[in-house]
Design a protein around this motif. Structure first.
Motif, PDB file in Angstrom:
ATOM      1  N   LEU A 255       3.705 -17.010   3.501  1.00 51.04           N
ATOM      2  CA  LEU A 255       4.667 -16.306   2.626  1.00 51.04           C
ATOM      3  C   LEU A 255       5.475 -16.691   1.530  1.00 51.04           C
ATOM      4  N   GLY A 256       5.330 -17.649   1.208  1.00 50.71           N
ATOM      5  CA  GLY A 256       5.435 -19.240   0.140  1.00 50.71           C
ATOM      6  C   GLY A 256       4.561 -18.135  -0.919  1.00 50.71           C
ATOM      7  N   ILE A 257       3.177 -18.929  -0.592  1.00 49.03           N
ATOM      8  CA  ILE A 257       2.142 -19.017  -1.590  1.00 49.03           C
ATOM      9  C   ILE A 257       2.553 -17.525  -1.868  1.00 49.03           C
ATOM     10  N   GLY A 258       2.478 -16.124  -0.785  1.00 48.84           N
ATOM     11  CA  GLY A 258       2.086 -15.077  -1.460  1.00 48.84           C
ATOM     12  C   GLY A 258       2.809 -14.164  -1.780  1.00 48.84           C
ATOM     13  N   LEU A 259       4.261 -14.849  -2.025  1.00 46.23           N
ATOM     14  CA  LEU A 259       6.256 -13.920  -3.111  1.00 46.23           C
ATOM     15  C   LEU A 259       5.383 -15.043  -4.129  1.00 46.23           C
ATOM     16  N   THR A 260       5.119 -15.693  -4.426  1.00 48.82           N
ATOM     17  CA  THR A 260       4.400 -16.308  -5.841  1.00 48.82           C
ATOM     18  C   THR A 260       3.391 -15.782  -6.668  1.00 48.82           C
ATOM     19  N   ARG A 261       2.521 -15.182  -5.779  1.00 52.88           N
ATOM     20  CA  ARG A 261       1.056 -14.672  -6.885  1.00 52.88           C
ATOM     21  C   ARG A 261       2.359 -12.899  -6.904  1.00 52.88           C
ATOM     22  N   LEU A 262       2.574 -12.591  -6.509  1.00 55.77           N
ATOM     23  CA  LEU A 262       3.103 -11.447  -6.794  1.00 55.77           C
ATOM     24  C   LEU A 262       4.146 -11.272  -7.771  1.00 55.77           C
ATOM     25  N   GLY A 263       4.160 -12.133  -8.468  1.00 53.54           N
ATOM     26  CA  GLY A 263       4.479 -11.915  -9.984  1.00 53.54           C
ATOM     27  C   GLY A 263       6.185 -11.646 -10.336  1.00 53.54           C
ATOM     28  N   ALA A 264       6.154 -11.170 -11.595  1.00 58.55           N
ATOM     29  CA  ALA A 264       7.916 -10.565 -12.544  1.00 58.55           C
ATOM     30  C   ALA A 264       7.401  -8.859 -11.977  1.00 58.55           C
ATOM     31  N   ASP A 265       6.134  -9.426 -12.078  1.00 52.86           N
ATOM     32  CA  ASP A 265       5.848  -7.240 -12.141  1.00 52.86           C
ATOM     33  C   ASP A 265       5.853  -7.071 -10.736  1.00 52.86           C
ATOM     34  N   ALA A 266       6.082  -7.674  -9.810  1.00 51.47           N
ATOM     35  CA  ALA A 266       6.672  -6.628  -8.220  1.00 51.47           C
ATOM     36  C   ALA A 266       8.080  -6.035  -8.052  1.00 51.47           C
ATOM     37  N   SER A 267       8.023  -5.120  -7.658  1.00 59.38           N
ATOM     38  CA  SER A 267       9.645  -4.461  -7.317  1.00 59.38           C
ATOM     39  C   SER A 267       8.685  -3.680  -6.021  1.00 59.38           C
ATOM     40  N   VAL A 268       9.976  -3.860  -5.077  1.00 57.77           N
ATOM     41  CA  VAL A 268       9.308  -3.097  -3.342  1.00 57.77           C
ATOM     42  C   VAL A 268      10.987  -2.032  -3.309  1.00 57.77           C
ATOM     43  N   GLU A 269      10.814  -1.527  -2.556  1.00 59.14           N
ATOM     44  CA  GLU A 269      11.530  -0.042  -2.371  1.00 59.14           C
ATOM     45  C   GLU A 269      11.678   0.151  -0.638  1.00 59.14           C
TER      46      GLU A 269
END
Length: 308
Positions: free
Chosen positions: A244-258
């Motif tokens: 999860l630590g690696i994956g969330l870092t890859r999402l980057g600043a352009d990610a949003s969640v709903e």
């Protein structure tokens, strides 16, 4: 779970009948939601369930209603047999699927979550349990345990005697009982887990999420070979936390969640640059995350764009 089917199958039905709801069409419309849910629980795919509805409709329009005593049972029989045919084909395809296979996530309306039994039966965790049943066992279990069809009715669907259906139902029930979630899922626990994941994406702080991981948590990622995802299940809190630590870092600043309702329970749609990247669902037991389901395969995300 009706809005999508009103827009798809419903429009096709009205068009086939020149815009009028005659007795044949009305009977189909009346039971369409039931037929879709049966097919979806059989197949784990909204797109395939919709195809089953179309095939059921084409078979239904050729039926002499005067010879049908129970329209609901007759329609379910058609839909279940179509779903069984499709399930056997899909089972062969899934043997060569790239990485873990997850059910197609279905964006559901709040009223589904209010029906606890229905919400559990369409949850990602339960659909994965149903995947471990043989096709006929799955049909019998869904019709008997979820929709309370009688053994005589089910016997006509699967071409077995009522006594044989009872044996199949008993075997399937025991199989599912040994693998289903160990405790009743609390919507509050689900929402807490979803909030923790959302916070992790938005702030980069994973601690609240990591605190909710059960020691034996299982992570499954489904990219279908089209998107990056784990090719094997990831087991254990430490391994899942690292992933999860690696994956969330890859999402980057352009990610949003709903936050949304996925398969009757709280879930998340993750977007990158405004486009759906993935859908997240979780299995919660005793307040801890025991299953983490991350669907990225673009072919499985179409029904996440519209509420059902």
């Amino acid at each position: 779970m009706s809005e999508c089917r009103e827009r798809t199958t419903g429009s096709a039905v009205r068009s086939a009948r020149g815009g009028e709801l005659d007795s044949v069409t009305q009977a189909f419309v009346t039971h369409r939601n039931l037929l879709f849910t049966v097919a979806y629980e059989m197949l784990g795919s909204a797109a395939d369930a919709e195809d089953v509805l179309q095939e059921t409709w084409l078979r239904w329009v050729g039926v002499d209603l005067g010879s049908v005593r129970d329209q609901r049972a007759f329609l379910v029989r058609i839909a279940t047999r179509k779903a069984l045919d499709r399930l056997r084909t899909l089972s062969r395809r899934r043997e060569s699927y790239v990485g873990p296979w997850l059910p197609e996530p279905l964006l559901t309306a709040p009223d589904v979550a209010e029906d606890v039994e229905l919400a559990e039966s369409v949850s990602m965790a339960m659909l994965l349990v149903l995947e471990t049943l043989a096709p006929t066992e799955r049909a019998v279990f869904v019709l008997r345990e979820v929709f309370d069809f009688g053994y005589d009715e089910i016997a006509q669907v699967v071409d077995k005697s009522p006594a044989a259906v009872r044996q199949v139902a008993h075997r399937a029930r025991a199989h599912v009982a040994a693998r289903r979630p160990r405790a009743t899922v609390s919507p509050a626990d689900n929402r807490a887990a979803i909030r923790a994941f959302q916070q992790a994406v938005e702030t980069g702080d994973l601690q609240n999420l990591l605190d909710l991981l059960a020691p034996d948590v299982v992570y499954l990622g489904d990219g279908g070979g089209a998107k990056r995802a784990t090719l094997h299940p990831v087991l254990g809190a430490d391994n899942v936390a690292a992933l999860l630590g690696i994956g969330l870092t890859r999402l980057g600043a352009d990610a949003s969640v709903e936050p949304v309702q996925i398969n009757g329970w709280p879930g998340l749609v993750v977007r990158r640059n405004g486009e759906i990247d993935s859908v997240v669902a979780m299995r919660i037991e005793d307040g801890l995350i025991t299953g983490f389901y991350y669907v990225r395969n673009p072919a499985k995300l179409a029904w996440s764009r519209r509420p059902c």
